[in-house]
Enzyme design. Structure first.
Site, PDB file in Angstrom:
ATOM      1  N   GLU A  89      60.330  29.485  40.644  1.00 17.30           N
ATOM      2  CA  GLU A  89      60.035  30.332  39.498  1.00 17.30           C
ATOM      3  C   GLU A  89      60.062  31.804  39.868  1.00 17.30           C
ATOM      4  O   GLU A  89      60.021  32.180  41.035  1.00 17.30           O
ATOM      5  CB  GLU A  89      58.686  29.961  38.912  1.00 17.30           C
ATOM      6  CG  GLU A  89      57.527  30.148  39.873  1.00 17.30           C
ATOM      7  CD  GLU A  89      56.234  29.595  39.287  1.00 17.30           C
ATOM      8  OE1 GLU A  89      55.987  28.389  39.447  1.00 17.30           O
ATOM      9  OE2 GLU A  89      55.479  30.358  38.683  1.00 17.30           O
ATOM     10  N   CYS A 335      51.218  32.700  40.772  1.00 14.74           N
ATOM     11  CA  CYS A 335      52.210  32.048  41.631  1.00 14.74           C
ATOM     12  C   CYS A 335      52.177  30.531  41.541  1.00 14.74           C
ATOM     13  O   CYS A 335      51.147  29.922  41.755  1.00 14.74           O
ATOM     14  CB  CYS A 335      51.920  32.373  43.097  1.00 14.74           C
ATOM     15  SG  CYS A 335      51.794  34.082  43.424  1.00 14.74           S
TER      16      CYS A 335
HETATM   17  N1  SAH Z   1      52.609  34.368  50.539  1.00 14.67           N
HETATM   18  C1  SAH Z   1      52.507  35.771  50.226  1.00 14.67           C
HETATM   19  C2  SAH Z   1      53.033  36.125  48.851  1.00 14.67           C
HETATM   20  C3  SAH Z   1      52.614  35.282  47.715  1.00 14.67           C
HETATM   21  S1  SAH Z   1      51.607  35.615  46.431  1.00 14.67           S
HETATM   22  C4  SAH Z   1      51.079  36.224  50.371  1.00 14.67           C
HETATM   23  O1  SAH Z   1      50.224  35.412  50.637  1.00 14.67           O
HETATM   24  O2  SAH Z   1      50.843  37.414  50.279  1.00 14.67           O
HETATM   25  C5  SAH Z   1      51.318  37.192  45.958  1.00 14.67           C
HETATM   26  C6  SAH Z   1      49.824  37.497  45.862  1.00 14.67           C
HETATM   27  O3  SAH Z   1      49.154  36.733  44.833  1.00 14.67           O
HETATM   28  C7  SAH Z   1      49.075  37.227  47.137  1.00 14.67           C
HETATM   29  O4  SAH Z   1      48.221  38.296  47.386  1.00 14.67           O
HETATM   30  C8  SAH Z   1      48.300  35.967  46.814  1.00 14.67           C
HETATM   31  O5  SAH Z   1      47.189  35.831  47.648  1.00 14.67           O
HETATM   32  C9  SAH Z   1      47.949  36.211  45.361  1.00 14.67           C
HETATM   33  N2  SAH Z   1      47.576  35.033  44.579  1.00 14.67           N
HETATM   34  C10 SAH Z   1      47.970  33.763  44.717  1.00 14.67           C
HETATM   35  N3  SAH Z   1      47.395  32.984  43.790  1.00 14.67           N
HETATM   36  C11 SAH Z   1      46.630  33.791  43.039  1.00 14.67           C
HETATM   37  C12 SAH Z   1      45.783  33.597  41.913  1.00 14.67           C
HETATM   38  N4  SAH Z   1      45.611  32.389  41.406  1.00 14.67           N
HETATM   39  N5  SAH Z   1      45.140  34.666  41.384  1.00 14.67           N
HETATM   40  C13 SAH Z   1      45.307  35.889  41.923  1.00 14.67           C
HETATM   41  N6  SAH Z   1      46.092  36.155  42.966  1.00 14.67           N
HETATM   42  C14 SAH Z   1      46.739  35.110  43.532  1.00 14.67           C
END
Ligand code: SAH
Length: 346
Positions: A89, A335
Site C-alpha cells: 500500500e 502503516c
Molecule cells: N520501519 C520504519 C518506517 C515505517 S513507519 C520505521 O520504523 O521508522 C513510519 C512511522 O509510523 C514510524 O515512525 C512508525 O513507528 C510509525 N507508526 C507505525 N504504526 C503507527 C501507528 N499505528 N500510529 C502512529 N504511528 C505509527
C-alpha cells in the site's frame, strides 16, 4: 517472477538495449517510457520485436494500482499489486508545498513494533528497487505528472517495511529516484524513516544521499522503548543519537525523530522532560503524532488536548517540535492497515 526492468538505471538500460542489437536512441525511448510510468508493452515508440525480446526476461508490469481510496481531506490511499500477486500500500498526501507520496519498502515487516499494523504477519519479502520506484512512477502518471512537471514532489519511506532491513535495494532506489535522467527528485524532498538500525545508519551516512533521516523513537528510555519496539533490545537510544550526530556531521542535514503519542505509555510530563534532556541542543526536530489506533492492537491514542500539552512542554524546553495533523484516518491511514484489512477480506 521475471526481473523488474525499473531496477535498472539509464546506463544499464543503454547496455541492455545494445545487447538486444538495438540502436542507442532506443535506450532513451525505453527509459523515458518507463519514467513516464508506462509498462513495457505500452511504450508506443519502441518496435514490437524489441518489446517482445524484453518481455522474455522482464515483467511487463512491475506494479499496478489495484484500488484507490480518497479521504475527505484529499488524502489518497492506494493498494498496489506486484507481479507475483503480493499486495502493498501507499499514500499520497496533499500539502501546501506539493504532494508527498509515502512508499513501502517491503511486503510486511519483521521489526515487530507493537503499535504497527505492517508487522502483524511478519515480513513476506523485500521489494526490489524497481518495485519501490514504480509505486511513484505509477502514481505520478495517474495524476498527470511528467518527468518535468511532477505530480509527486516529495517522497517519504514510511510505508510498510523497514528501509534499512532492505538496505541495498533501498539505496539503489534512492539513487535512481534522484537521478537527473529519471524523476530527478532532490534528496532534500525525501525522508527515510528507520526504527533505528544503527549499523545501517552509519553505512547510509557514506552513501552521499543527503536526505531527511528520520528515526522512530517513541520512548525516552531503552527499557520503555523495548516495551513497544523489540529493536530497542539490539540498539540503545544512546547509540542511535551517536549515529544521528554522525549523519549530521557527514551530510549537514539535521535529523528528525518520530514520536507517536500512546496513552499511558509515553506522554506524561516526565517523558517530555526526559525527551528535552536527551535532545536539547541537538540539530534535530521532533515530529509528534497521535497514535493511529490499529484494531488488531490494544494500544490507545492520547487525546488531542494532552497531545498539545506535550507539544507545549517540548517547545518550552527549547526543542523544535510539531504535532502532525492526522490525515487519512478515515481510509486506514496508518502503516499496513489497508493491506491487513484487504488480505483478511480476501
Ligand atoms: N520501519 C520504519 C518506517 C515505517 S513507519 C520505521 O520504523 O521508522 C513510519 C512511522 O509510523 C514510524 O515512525 C512508525 O513507528 C510509525 N507508526 C507505525 N504504526 C503507527 C501507528 N499505528 N500510529 C502512529 N504511528 C505509527
Amino acid at each position: 517472477m521475471k526481473s523488474i526492468i525499473q531496477d535498472l538505471n539509464f546506463n544499464q538500460i543503454k547496455e541492455l538495449t545494445a545487447a538486444c542489437g538495438q540502436p542507442a536512441f532506443r535506450a532513451k525511448q525505453l527509459y523515458e517510457g518507463l519514467t513516464q510510468g508506462k509498462d513495457i508493452s505500452q511504450i508506443s515508440t519502441l518496435p514490437a520485436a524489441f518489446k517482445q525480446k524484453l518481455l522474455e526476461d522482464f515483467e511487463d508490469c512491475a506494479i499496478k494500482i489495484l484500488q484507490t481510496f480518497e479521504g475527505a481531506d484529499g488524502t489518497k490511499k492506494f493498494l498496489f499489486e506486484l507481479a507475483d500477486g503480493n499486495i502493498i500500500e501507499g499514500v499520497l498526501m496533499a500539502y501546501k508545498y506539493g504532494n508527498t507520496q509515502c512508499v513501502s519498502t517491503q511486503v510486511g515487516c519483521r521489526m515487530g513494533c507493537k503499535f504497527c499494523a505492517s508487522t502483524l504477519n511478519g515480513r513476506v519479502r523485500d521489494l526490489t528497487s524497481g518495485e519501490i520506484l514504480s509505486q511513484i512512477l505509477k502514481v505520478n502518471a495517474a495524476y498527470g505528472g511528467t518527468r518535468e512537471k511532477r505530480a509527486v514532489t516529495n517522497v517519504v519511506l514510511m510505508g510498510s517495511g523497514e528501509p534499512f532491513d532492505n538496505y541495498d535495494n533501498v539505496v539503489t532506489f534512492l539513487k535512481n529516484l534522484t537521478d537527473g535522467d529519471g524523476l530527478n527528485i532532490s534528496p532534500r524532498n525525501i525522508s527515510l524513516s528507520t526504527c533505528g538500525l544503527v549499523d545501517r545508519m552509519y553505512d547510509f551516512a557514506e552513501e552521499g544521499i543527503p536526505l531527511n533521516l528520520t528515526v522512530s523513537l517513541h520512548a525516552t528510555t531503552d527499557e520503555e522503548r523495548a516495551r513497544t519496539m523489540p529493536v530497542a533490545n539490539k540498539w540503545s537510544i544512546a547509540e542511535i543519537l551517536k549515529a544521528c550526530d554522525n549523519y549530521f556531521a557527514k551530510t549537514g542535514r539535521r535529523y528528525i525523530f518520530e514520536y507517536s503519542l500512546i496513552e499511558g505509555e509515553n506522554c506524561d510530563k516526565r517523558h517530555a522532560e526526559e525527551l528535552i534532556k536527551l535532545l536539547k541542543g541537538r540539530p534535530c526536530h521532533v515530529n509528534l503524532i497521535r497514535l493511529n489506533e490499529v484494531k488488531e492492537r490494544t494500544l490507545k491514542a492520547t487525546d488531542e488536548k494532552s497531545a498539545y500539552r506535550f507539544l507545549g512542554f517540548l517547545e518550552k524546553g527549547g526543542l523544535s517540535a510539531t504535532l502532525r495533523r492526522q490525515i487519512g484516518s478515515d481510509i486506514g491511514g496508518a502503516c499496513g492497515q489497508l493491506r491487513a484489512s484487504y488480505i483478511k477480506d480476501d
